[in-house]
Design a protein around this motif. Structure first.
Motif, PDB file in Angstrom:
ATOM      1  N   TYR A 239     -16.103  -0.574  13.565  1.00  0.00           N
ATOM      2  CA  TYR A 239     -16.361   0.357  12.461  1.00  0.00           C
ATOM      3  C   TYR A 239     -15.280   0.269  11.401  1.00  0.00           C
ATOM      4  O   TYR A 239     -15.391   0.877  10.346  1.00  0.00           O
ATOM      5  CB  TYR A 239     -16.530   1.780  12.999  1.00  0.00           C
ATOM      6  N   GLU A 240     -14.208  -0.471  11.700  1.00  0.00           N
ATOM      7  CA  GLU A 240     -13.138  -0.714  10.728  1.00  0.00           C
ATOM      8  C   GLU A 240     -12.505  -2.047  11.075  1.00  0.00           C
ATOM      9  O   GLU A 240     -12.154  -2.281  12.237  1.00  0.00           O
ATOM     10  CB  GLU A 240     -12.066   0.388  10.797  1.00  0.00           C
ATOM     11  N   LEU A 244     -10.667  -3.765  14.687  1.00  0.00           N
ATOM     12  CA  LEU A 244     -10.980  -5.063  15.312  1.00  0.00           C
ATOM     13  C   LEU A 244      -9.716  -5.919  15.384  1.00  0.00           C
ATOM     14  O   LEU A 244      -9.442  -6.539  16.415  1.00  0.00           O
ATOM     15  CB  LEU A 244     -12.074  -5.787  14.517  1.00  0.00           C
ATOM     16  N   GLU A 245      -8.928  -5.909  14.295  1.00  0.00           N
ATOM     17  CA  GLU A 245      -7.706  -6.717  14.268  1.00  0.00           C
ATOM     18  C   GLU A 245      -6.725  -6.269  15.353  1.00  0.00           C
ATOM     19  O   GLU A 245      -5.945  -7.072  15.852  1.00  0.00           O
ATOM     20  CB  GLU A 245      -7.062  -6.665  12.869  1.00  0.00           C
ATOM     21  N   ARG A 246      -6.772  -4.981  15.720  1.00  0.00           N
ATOM     22  CA  ARG A 246      -5.907  -4.489  16.810  1.00  0.00           C
ATOM     23  C   ARG A 246      -6.622  -4.552  18.149  1.00  0.00           C
ATOM     24  O   ARG A 246      -6.134  -4.036  19.152  1.00  0.00           O
ATOM     25  CB  ARG A 246      -5.469  -3.046  16.516  1.00  0.00           C
ATOM     26  N   ARG A 271      -8.106 -19.278  12.548  1.00  0.00           N
ATOM     27  CA  ARG A 271      -8.305 -20.621  11.999  1.00  0.00           C
ATOM     28  C   ARG A 271      -8.640 -20.599  10.519  1.00  0.00           C
ATOM     29  O   ARG A 271      -8.605 -21.628   9.856  1.00  0.00           O
ATOM     30  CB  ARG A 271      -9.469 -21.308  12.732  1.00  0.00           C
ATOM     31  N   ARG A 272      -9.082 -19.449  10.021  1.00  0.00           N
ATOM     32  CA  ARG A 272      -9.469 -19.340   8.607  1.00  0.00           C
ATOM     33  C   ARG A 272      -8.627 -18.258   7.960  1.00  0.00           C
ATOM     34  O   ARG A 272      -9.095 -17.143   7.739  1.00  0.00           O
ATOM     35  CB  ARG A 272     -10.943 -18.936   8.476  1.00  0.00           C
ATOM     36  N   PRO A 273      -7.361 -18.565   7.622  1.00  0.00           N
ATOM     37  CA  PRO A 273      -6.498 -17.532   7.037  1.00  0.00           C
ATOM     38  C   PRO A 273      -7.164 -16.942   5.789  1.00  0.00           C
ATOM     39  O   PRO A 273      -7.762 -17.663   5.001  1.00  0.00           O
ATOM     40  CB  PRO A 273      -5.228 -18.303   6.675  1.00  0.00           C
ATOM     41  N   GLY A 274      -7.073 -15.642   5.654  1.00  0.00           N
ATOM     42  CA  GLY A 274      -7.678 -14.981   4.495  1.00  0.00           C
ATOM     43  C   GLY A 274      -9.093 -14.509   4.742  1.00  0.00           C
ATOM     44  O   GLY A 274      -9.665 -13.823   3.894  1.00  0.00           O
ATOM     45  N   LEU A 275      -9.675 -14.892   5.897  1.00  0.00           N
ATOM     46  CA  LEU A 275     -11.040 -14.443   6.213  1.00  0.00           C
ATOM     47  C   LEU A 275     -11.137 -12.916   6.069  1.00  0.00           C
ATOM     48  O   LEU A 275     -10.296 -12.189   6.591  1.00  0.00           O
ATOM     49  CB  LEU A 275     -11.413 -14.843   7.648  1.00  0.00           C
ATOM     50  N   VAL A 276     -12.155 -12.468   5.350  1.00  0.00           N
ATOM     51  CA  VAL A 276     -12.322 -11.037   5.099  1.00  0.00           C
ATOM     52  C   VAL A 276     -13.435 -10.508   5.988  1.00  0.00           C
ATOM     53  O   VAL A 276     -14.586 -10.939   5.889  1.00  0.00           O
ATOM     54  CB  VAL A 276     -12.666 -10.772   3.616  1.00  0.00           C
ATOM     55  N   ILE A 277     -13.096  -9.585   6.887  1.00  0.00           N
ATOM     56  CA  ILE A 277     -14.080  -9.021   7.813  1.00  0.00           C
ATOM     57  C   ILE A 277     -14.669  -7.760   7.191  1.00  0.00           C
ATOM     58  O   ILE A 277     -13.937  -6.854   6.768  1.00  0.00           O
ATOM     59  CB  ILE A 277     -13.429  -8.759   9.180  1.00  0.00           C
TER      60      ILE A 277
END
Ligand SMILES: [Zn+2]
Length: 297
Positions: A239-240, A244-246, A271-277
């Protein structure tokens, strides 16, 4: 809650011309739902008195050179105006306890697409991340192709789909053009560790990935822009993006599957720096999308 659509153009040479986010109203959920909890589902569902602030019900709109593609279709305004929209009885109580929706006349899918200069008739394909009610609301209005995984469609069969969150009457609407997609094996290093994908436009710019967990057939959509970071729309996997990153798993879905899929998404992001979730109900999604246009890929 802002209902203003945000449109982020990509380069003129890019087959992905622009990506926008619109919101079909707003939803309140319990903290246990968004952040996860050790309490059993039906315990917190029926007893939690706390609600998080309203969050968006996002639909992502991708303007591709060959057509207009949606990721999810939002909430149906009939859900707040038609007393017979939800099941009655015990199942109805569960829907009542799960989430509180608001959607105004100016927040329908058609009205929101209108703020971008489009109508529902302009939509060539709508990818449905999963079949829960706040993702299927636009289906009755759409005449384009509706892309779904067979695993998710399978949830409409068997014992009481309504009790599991699938409102068949609002999904299997007569005359819709459903397309059951098949993931194909891929060794594209840009998609690793995912080994299966579905190429929506045939040029690799819009790719679907299996991300089960929230529901058995949930999928995500990766949009690869030429000069800007890639975008990964994940539906309700989280939901945020920050959660997910944590690796904080939400309180709804299959915990084991949510964990495995989350690890794959985190590995893809590494593997994809900057990927926006971009989750469907992330209050920061609009800001993340805007910020992504200021960073090179
Ligand atoms: Zn949702």
């Amino acid at each position: 809650m802002s209902t203003e659509a945000i449109r982020v153009p990509a380069g003129t040479e890019d087959p992905v011309r622009a990506v926008s986010v619109i919101s079909t109203g707003s939803v309140e959920i319990h903290p246990e739902h968004a952040h996860g909890t050790k309490k059993p589902l039906y315990w917190w569902l029926l007893t939690s008195r706390r609600w998080l602030p309203p969050r968006p019900i996002n639909v992502y709109v991708v303007e591709h050179a060959d057509g207009l593609v949606l990721f999810d279709t939002g909430q149906d305004r009939a859900s707040v105006t038609d007393p017979s929209y939800f099941p009655r009885g015990l199942v109805g109580v569960v829907y009542d306890r799960l989430a509180k929706f608001r959607i105004g006349a100016d927040e329908t899918l058609d009205a929101q697409l209108g703020t971008l200069g489009y109508s529902v008739d302009d939509v060539d394909k709508a990818v449905i991340s999963h079949l829960h009610q706040d993702h299927i609301g636009g289906i009755p209005q759409l005449s384009g192709e509706l892309l779904i995984t067979p695993a998710e469609w399978g949830e409409l069969s068997g014992f009481s789909p309504e009790a599991r969150g699938f409102l068949r009457a609002h999904i299997d609407v007569p005359g819709r053009r459903w397309k059951h997609i098949t993931f194909t094996p891929t060794d594209d290093p840009g998609l690793a560790p995912f080994t299966e994908m579905y190429d929506v436009m045939g040029d690799g710019s819009i790719v679907l990935l299996p991300t089960p967990g929230h529901t058995p057939g949930s999928m995500s959509m990766l949009v690869r822009r030429r000069d800007l970071p890639a975008l990964l729309m994940v539906g309700d996997l989280t939901y945020e993006a920050g959660l997910l990153e944590r690796r904080r798993l939400p309180g709804v879905g299959d915990r084991g599957e949510l964990g495995r899929t989350t690890d794959k998404v985190l590995a893809l992001a590494e593997r994809r720096p900057g990927l926006v979730i971009l989750p469907a109900h992330d209050p920061t999604a609009t800001q993340r999308l805007i910020a992504s246009s200021r960073r090179p890929a």
